[in-house]
Design a protein around this motif. Sequence first.
Motif, PDB file in Angstrom:
ATOM      1  N   LEU A  32       0.860  -1.181   0.000  1.00 13.42           N
ATOM      2  CA  LEU A  32       0.000   0.000   0.000  1.00 13.42           C
ATOM      3  C   LEU A  32       0.892   1.226   0.000  1.00 13.42           C
ATOM      4  O   LEU A  32       1.770   1.365   0.868  1.00 13.42           O
ATOM      5  N   ILE A  60      -4.433  -5.355   3.759  1.00 11.11           N
ATOM      6  CA  ILE A  60      -4.245  -3.934   3.439  1.00 11.11           C
ATOM      7  C   ILE A  60      -5.540  -3.173   3.673  1.00 11.11           C
ATOM      8  O   ILE A  60      -5.532  -2.084   4.266  1.00 11.11           O
ATOM      9  N   VAL A  78      -2.744   0.511  -4.327  1.00 12.45           N
ATOM     10  CA  VAL A  78      -2.373  -0.837  -3.902  1.00 12.45           C
ATOM     11  C   VAL A  78      -1.662  -1.505  -5.073  1.00 12.45           C
ATOM     12  O   VAL A  78      -2.220  -1.599  -6.173  1.00 12.45           O
ATOM     13  N   LEU A  97     -10.439   2.335  -0.956  1.00 15.45           N
ATOM     14  CA  LEU A  97      -9.067   2.504  -1.435  1.00 15.45           C
ATOM     15  C   LEU A  97      -9.073   2.954  -2.892  1.00 15.45           C
ATOM     16  O   LEU A  97     -10.028   2.717  -3.623  1.00 15.45           O
TER      17      LEU A  97
END
Length: 159
Positions: A32, A60, A78, A97
């Motif tokens: 990450l 993550i 990521v 994310l």
Amino acid sequence: MVNDGEIQHLRRCIELATEALELGDEPFGSVLVAAEGQVLFEDHNHVASGDRTRHPEFEIARWAAANMTSEARAEATVYTSGEHCPMCAAAHGWVGLGRIVYVSSSEQLAAWLTDLGVPAPPVRALPIREVVPNVAVEGPVPGLAEQVRDLHRRFHSST
């Protein structure tokens, strides 16, 4: 387009996948990275423990939810050795994310495992965008994908 700095993160993912393999686990690794470029968290597979949810991408997502603001999560990237499975893609989407860059695709992995005679997994592989349609995704990365293929060949020839 994946740039040289991103290639370094992807190479680290392959190193983490190699570490997992050397520990007797399936070869997957992920990193990450914050919008500013610093590595925030990295992990590899831990499914050999018996918990099949211990994928690095899922870890993550958990770490990011506990340690980052929603804005920072959305701006992060990521990097991973293999395209997220549906479970990990969903976790990625649920915590908000940002971009995903992967070395090898689920389609490539399925073909490699078929060639090796490995039975199909219990969960159908889907492209990330089928699970999280609005996330930015890049991959596979030619040249590096062959290294990931070799890790899977090594893992499955030893089991």
